[in-house]
Design a protein around this motif. Structure first.
Motif, short mmCIF file in Angstrom:
data_model
loop_
_atom_site.label_atom_id
_atom_site.label_comp_id
_atom_site.label_asym_id
_atom_site.label_seq_id
_atom_site.Cartn_x
_atom_site.Cartn_y
_atom_site.Cartn_z
N GLY A 3 0.79 -1.23 0.00
CA GLY A 3 0.00 0.00 0.00
C GLY A 3 0.82 1.27 0.00
O GLY A 3 0.26 2.36 -0.04
N ALA A 4 2.16 1.14 0.03
CA ALA A 4 3.01 2.34 0.03
C ALA A 4 2.99 2.98 -1.35
O ALA A 4 2.98 2.28 -2.36
N PRO A 5 2.97 4.30 -1.43
CA PRO A 5 2.92 4.97 -2.75
C PRO A 5 4.21 4.78 -3.52
O PRO A 5 5.31 4.84 -2.95
N LEU A 6 4.09 4.55 -4.82
CA LEU A 6 5.27 4.43 -5.69
C LEU A 6 5.94 5.79 -5.87
O LEU A 6 7.16 5.90 -5.88
N PHE A 7 5.11 6.84 -6.00
CA PHE A 7 5.61 8.21 -6.11
C PHE A 7 5.08 9.01 -4.92
O PHE A 7 3.98 9.57 -4.99
N PRO A 8 5.84 9.06 -3.82
CA PRO A 8 5.35 9.74 -2.62
C PRO A 8 5.34 11.25 -2.77
O PRO A 8 6.16 11.83 -3.48
N SER A 9 4.39 11.89 -2.12
CA SER A 9 4.28 13.34 -2.12
C SER A 9 4.88 13.91 -0.85
O SER A 9 5.10 13.20 0.15
N GLU A 10 5.15 15.21 -0.87
CA GLU A 10 5.65 15.88 0.32
C GLU A 10 4.54 16.04 1.37
O GLU A 10 4.81 16.25 2.55
N ARG A 11 3.30 15.97 0.92
CA ARG A 11 2.18 16.14 1.84
C ARG A 11 1.92 14.86 2.63
O ARG A 11 2.19 13.76 2.15
N ARG A 12 1.37 15.02 3.80
CA ARG A 12 1.03 13.88 4.66
C ARG A 12 -0.42 13.99 5.10
O ARG A 12 -0.98 15.08 5.18
N ASP A 13 -1.00 12.83 5.37
CA ASP A 13 -2.39 12.84 5.83
C ASP A 13 -2.44 13.09 7.31
O ASP A 13 -1.40 13.37 7.97
N THR A 14 -3.65 13.01 7.88
CA THR A 14 -3.81 13.33 9.31
C THR A 14 -3.07 12.34 10.20
O THR A 14 -2.73 12.65 11.34
N GLY A 15 -2.79 11.14 9.69
CA GLY A 15 -2.07 10.15 10.48
C GLY A 15 -0.56 10.24 10.33
O GLY A 15 0.16 9.41 10.87
N GLY A 16 -0.09 11.24 9.57
CA GLY A 16 1.34 11.40 9.38
C GLY A 16 1.94 10.56 8.27
O GLY A 16 3.15 10.56 8.08
N ARG A 17 1.08 9.84 7.54
CA ARG A 17 1.58 9.00 6.46
C ARG A 17 1.71 9.81 5.17
O ARG A 17 0.94 10.72 4.92
N CYS A 18 2.69 9.41 4.38
CA CYS A 18 2.97 10.13 3.12
C CYS A 18 1.87 9.84 2.11
O CYS A 18 1.42 8.70 1.96
N GLN A 19 1.42 10.88 1.42
CA GLN A 19 0.39 10.72 0.40
C GLN A 19 1.02 10.48 -0.97
O GLN A 19 2.22 10.61 -1.15
N ARG A 20 0.16 10.15 -1.94
CA ARG A 20 0.63 9.92 -3.30
C ARG A 20 0.67 11.23 -4.08
O ARG A 20 -0.13 12.13 -3.84
N VAL A 21 1.61 11.29 -5.03
CA VAL A 21 1.70 12.47 -5.90
C VAL A 21 0.46 12.50 -6.80
O VAL A 21 0.01 11.47 -7.30
N SER A 22 -0.10 13.68 -7.01
CA SER A 22 -1.28 13.80 -7.86
C SER A 22 -0.89 13.66 -9.33
O SER A 22 0.27 13.84 -9.72
#
Length: 265
Positions: A3-22
Motif C-alpha cells: 500500500g506504500a505509494p510508488l511516487f510519494p508526495s511531500e504532503r502527509r495525511d492526518t495520520g502522518g503517512r505520506c500521500q501519493r503524488v497527484s
C-alpha cells in the motif's frame, strides 16, 4: 510495504503517512523535463503516451494480452486493444515464426529469413494528424483519445467507418482550434463555451453531434470532471424548403404535357 505509494508526495495525511503524488504534478513534472531535455518532443511526450508506448512494447515482446489488460487495470479487453499499437507486420511475423519452428524440426538449424516491413503511413492517421497540427498539444492528445475510440470502438461501442471518422473530426476541429487559443485543456471548457460556439455556427447540428460525442467519451475515459455538452439542445433540425420552379421550367412542362398524351392523363 504493502500500500506504500510508488511516487510519494511531500504532503502527509492526518495520520502522518505520506500521500501519493497527484496526476497533475506528474504531468507538470514530465512536461518540464521533456521541455528541458527533449524539446523536439514537447507536447507529445506525455504520461498517457508513455503508458501507451510501454504496454505496446510489452505486447510486441510477447506479453499475453490478458496480462496487459490486468497491468492497465482495464475491465474490458476492447479497452486494452485501443491502447495497444500492433505493428503492421504482425501477421507476417507470426507466419514467419511458424515457418522457423517448422524448418528447425527438419533441418535442426534455425531458419533465418528477412521479415517483411510495411512502413507505409496509414492515410487516415496522416489526415488526422495534419488536421490537428495547429491544435494545442494537450488538447490534441485528448482529441486523439476520442478519435481512437471512434475509429476502433470500445466497451459497448462499435467502430465507426472512415467516412464517419472524417466527418466527426472535421466537425470538431474548428471548436478545438478556438479552445486552443483560450485554454490549455478541454477540462477548462464550460457549457457556456459550447452553447456560444454552436450559436455562431451556420449549421450547428452536425457540430453539436460531434461535440456531444467528444465530451461524453472523454468523460467516460475520466479525462474530464464534467461533460459541458450534456443536455445542450438545438431543437429539431430545420427541414429543407422546396425550391420554386422557374417560369421557364413551368412553360416547358406545360408544353410537354400538351404534346405527350402520357403526361396529360
Amino acid at each position: 510495504m504493502p500500500g506504500a505509494p510508488l511516487f510519494p508526495s511531500e504532503r502527509r495525511d492526518t495520520g502522518g503517512r505520506c500521500q501519493r503524488v497527484s496526476t497533475c504534478a506528474i504531468r507538470a513534472g514530465m512536461a518540464e523535463a521533456v521541455q528541458h531535455h527533449l524539446p523536439r518532443w514537447a507536447g507529445r511526450a506525455t504520461p498517457h503516451a508513455s503508458r501507451y508506448f510501454a504496454v505496446s512494447d510489452l505486447y510486441a515482446q510477447g506479453m499475453n494480452v490478458v496480462a496487459v489488460q490486468e497491468l492497465l487495470g482495464h475491465r474490458w479487453i476492447n479497452a486494452t486493444m485501443i491502447y495497444v499499437h500492433v505493428n503492421k507486420t504482425h501477421i507476417e511475423d507470426a507466419w514467419i515464426s511458424v515457418g522457423q519452428r517448422a524448418a528447425s524440426r527438419f533441418t535442426g538449424q534455425p531458419w533465418t529469413g528477412a521479415l517483411l516491413d510495411d512502413d507505409r503511413i496509414d492515410p487516415l492517421d496522416a489526415w488526422i494528424h495534419c488536421r490537428l497540427a495547429n491544435v494545442r498539444p494537450e488538447i490534441r492528445e485528448e482529441a486523439l483519445v476520442w478519435i481512437r475510440i471512434v475509429r476502433h470502438g470500445g466497451p459497448r461501442r462499435r467502430p465507426r467507418s472512415t467516412t464517419t471518422v472524417r466527418i466527426q473530426t472535421s466537425s470538431a476541429i474548428p471548436f478545438l482550434l478556438a479552445c486552443s487559443q483560450r485554454y490549455r485543456a478541454l477540462r477548462q471548457v464550460s457549457r457556456g463555451d459550447v452553447t456560444e460556439w454552436l450559436a455562431s455556427c451556420t449549421a450547428p447540428h452536425t457540430e453539436a453531434v460531434a461535440l456531444r460525442d467528444l465530451f461524453k467519451t472523454l468523460k467516460s475515459e475520466r479525462l474530464l470532471f464534467a461533460n459541458p455538452a450534456r443536455g445542450v439542445s438545438l431543437g429539431s433540425r430545420p427541414g429543407s424548403v422546396p425550391t420554386p420552379l422557374s417560369p421557364e421550367t413551368i412553360r416547358r412542362l406545360t408544353a410537354a404535357a400538351e404534346t405527350n398524351p402520357a403526361l396529360s392523363c
